[in-house]
Motif scaffolding. Structure first.
Motif, short mmCIF file in Angstrom:
data_model
loop_
_atom_site.label_atom_id
_atom_site.label_comp_id
_atom_site.label_asym_id
_atom_site.label_seq_id
_atom_site.Cartn_x
_atom_site.Cartn_y
_atom_site.Cartn_z
N ASP A 116 0.82 -1.20 0.00
CA ASP A 116 0.00 0.00 0.00
C ASP A 116 0.87 1.27 0.00
OD1 ASP A 116 -2.28 1.50 0.10
OD2 ASP A 116 -2.46 1.39 2.29
N VAL A 117 1.76 1.35 -1.00
CA VAL A 117 2.59 2.56 -1.08
C VAL A 117 2.46 3.16 -2.48
CG1 VAL A 117 4.31 1.76 0.61
CG2 VAL A 117 4.66 1.30 -1.84
N GLU A 118 2.79 4.44 -2.58
CA GLU A 118 2.69 5.09 -3.89
C GLU A 118 3.85 4.72 -4.79
OE1 GLU A 118 1.84 9.28 -3.59
OE2 GLU A 118 -0.21 8.81 -2.97
N LYS A 119 5.05 4.77 -4.25
CA LYS A 119 6.21 4.37 -5.04
C LYS A 119 7.27 3.76 -4.12
CE LYS A 119 8.90 8.69 -4.91
NZ LYS A 119 8.08 9.78 -4.38
N VAL A 120 8.21 3.06 -4.75
CA VAL A 120 9.31 2.47 -3.98
C VAL A 120 10.63 2.98 -4.56
CG1 VAL A 120 10.47 0.33 -3.30
CG2 VAL A 120 7.97 0.37 -3.49
N MET A 121 11.50 3.45 -3.67
CA MET A 121 12.84 3.89 -4.09
C MET A 121 13.88 3.03 -3.36
SD MET A 121 12.95 6.58 -6.19
CE MET A 121 14.57 7.33 -5.94
N VAL A 122 14.98 2.74 -4.03
CA VAL A 122 16.12 2.10 -3.36
C VAL A 122 17.06 3.22 -2.92
CG1 VAL A 122 18.13 0.61 -3.63
CG2 VAL A 122 15.96 0.01 -4.76
N VAL A 123 17.39 3.23 -1.64
CA VAL A 123 18.30 4.26 -1.12
C VAL A 123 19.35 3.54 -0.27
CG1 VAL A 123 18.47 6.45 0.12
CG2 VAL A 123 16.30 5.82 -0.98
N ALA A 124 20.62 3.75 -0.58
CA ALA A 124 21.64 2.98 0.13
C ALA A 124 23.02 3.62 0.06
CB ALA A 124 21.73 1.57 -0.46
N ASN A 125 23.80 3.33 1.10
CA ASN A 125 25.23 3.57 1.08
C ASN A 125 25.82 2.19 0.79
OD1 ASN A 125 27.91 4.17 1.62
ND2 ASN A 125 27.63 4.26 3.85
N LEU A 126 26.12 1.94 -0.49
CA LEU A 126 26.42 0.57 -0.93
C LEU A 126 27.78 0.07 -0.43
CD1 LEU A 126 25.20 0.76 -4.64
CD2 LEU A 126 24.06 -0.39 -2.73
N PRO A 127 27.89 -1.26 -0.22
CA PRO A 127 29.21 -1.84 0.06
C PRO A 127 30.05 -1.75 -1.22
CG PRO A 127 27.52 -3.56 -0.11
CD PRO A 127 26.81 -2.25 -0.23
N TYR A 128 31.22 -1.10 -1.14
CA TYR A 128 31.95 -0.73 -2.36
C TYR A 128 32.52 -1.91 -3.13
CZ TYR A 128 31.56 4.20 -1.05
OH TYR A 128 31.07 5.45 -0.75
N TYR A 129 32.67 -3.07 -2.46
CA TYR A 129 33.27 -4.20 -3.21
C TYR A 129 32.30 -4.78 -4.23
CZ TYR A 129 30.51 -7.56 -0.47
OH TYR A 129 29.47 -8.27 0.07
N VAL A 130 31.06 -4.34 -4.17
CA VAL A 130 30.06 -5.04 -4.99
C VAL A 130 28.99 -4.07 -5.55
CG1 VAL A 130 28.61 -5.71 -3.02
CG2 VAL A 130 28.82 -7.28 -4.93
N THR A 131 29.36 -2.81 -5.75
CA THR A 131 28.37 -1.81 -6.17
C THR A 131 27.73 -2.12 -7.53
OG1 THR A 131 30.22 -0.46 -6.93
CG2 THR A 131 29.20 0.19 -4.89
N THR A 132 28.57 -2.42 -8.52
CA THR A 132 28.02 -2.61 -9.88
C THR A 132 27.08 -3.81 -9.96
OG1 THR A 132 30.02 -1.58 -10.71
CG2 THR A 132 28.64 -2.67 -12.31
#
Ligand code: SAM
Length: 292
Positions: free
Chosen positions: A118-134
């Motif tokens: 029951d949400v309008e939209k979903v966003m991914v927000v993160a401070n990614l682990p740098y060894y595996v960003t891509t």
């Protein structure tokens, strides 16, 4: 409002209380500056009607800012040791779910379906682990998830490559792979000093907003990406030389490659870095009949 997790003093307190030591192999560089976190979250444009997915909550620094800004947060954390800590640090919030999972193996589509009814939209927000960003970004984009976009912190060098435009030194197959699905922009460059421990490289936050349809319509996506990767195999080589040396049977098919380049109106002496995404699309489609 409760005291922020993301201050140097509180972070040290939490680490000490739990005897927690950073694992470099898991890319654990925690944010210790609430202003940066506010800034990241504001770029995501979340409202109290929206959902947020976080990769790697750590001790919850970004998670609590997401909880304040959105309706619900679901965070994927690989490190078991952080789960009891998060239960404690995030106890003031009732709209956060932490899942113990490797994001690369997780069934994110099912999680979204179950957790964000029951949400309008979903966003991914993160401070990614740098060894595996891509791999993380590519997984989230290629699985065709019902997300509006991503706002993520990563190495500045990778952010530059992702957001690069044709003709620039950093433009390459990664720029195309990501810009095929999204409008990409760097929204913030972040100094090392806002992390504990400090990473060895500079960081940046990028915003990737998903396109309604890919940047170019092609006959075969997999072949399009093969053509783009092949075109950048050796950056100094011409597009003709890269394609003949990289495509299957490319040398034997040199005449076909030349006629495809001509059909797509691309000079064979150009370099891959000068071609726009629509030009790569036209080229891949012209080559496709000779390689299918
Ligand atoms: N969000 C916290 C912050 O900003 O302070 C921590 C960010 S830290 C750069 C990356 C986090 O991702 C760590 O908590 C690490 O354990 C977690 N992590 C590493 N690899 C992961 C994976 N494959 N799946 C889920 N989480 C992962």
């Amino acid at each position: 409002m409760t005291k922020d997790i993301a201050t140097p003093i509180r972070t040290k307190e939490i680490m000490k209380k739990y005897g927690f030591s950073f694992k470099k192999s898991l890319g654990q560089n925690f944010l210790i500056d609430p202003n940066i976190l506010e800034n990241i979250v504001s770029h995501a444009g979340l409202t109290k009607e929206d959902g947020a997915i976080e990769v790697g909550p750590g001790i919850g620094a970004l998670t609590e800012h997401l909880a304040r800004a959105s309706k619900k947060v679901v965070s994927f954390e690989i490190d078991q040791r952080l789960l009891p800590i998060l239960q404690d640090t995030l106890s003031p919030y009732d709209n956060i779910k932490v899942l113990h999972a490797d994001i690369l193996k997780a069934d994110v589509a099912t999680t979204i379906k179950e957790e964000f009814t029951d949400v309008e939209k979903v966003m991914v927000v993160a401070n990614l682990p740098y060894y595996v960003t891509t791999p993380i970004i590519l997984k989230l984009l290629t699985e065709n998830l019902p997300i509006q976009g991503l706002v993520v912190m990563l190495q500045k060098e990778v952010a530059d490559r992702i957001a690069a435009k044709p003709g620039s030194k950093t433009y390459g197959s990664l720029s195309i792979a990501i810009q095929y699905y999204t409008e990409a922009s760097t929204v913030m460059v972040v100094p090392k000093t806002v992390f504990m421990p400090q990473p060895n490289v500079d960081s940046a936050v990028i915003k990737l907003m998903k396109r309604d349809t890919p940047a170019v319509q092609v006959i075969d996506e997999e072949f399009f990406f093969l053509v783009t990767r092949s075109s950048f195999a050796q950056r100094r080589k011409t597009i003709l030389n890269n394609l003949t040396s990289q495509l299957p049977d490319g040398k034997a098919k040199k005449e076909s490659i030349l006629s495809a380049l001509s059909a797509a109106e691309i000079d064979p002496t150009r370099r891959g870095e000068s071609l726009s995404i629509p030009e790569f699309g036209a080229l891949a489609d012209a080559l496709y009949p000779f390689f299918k």
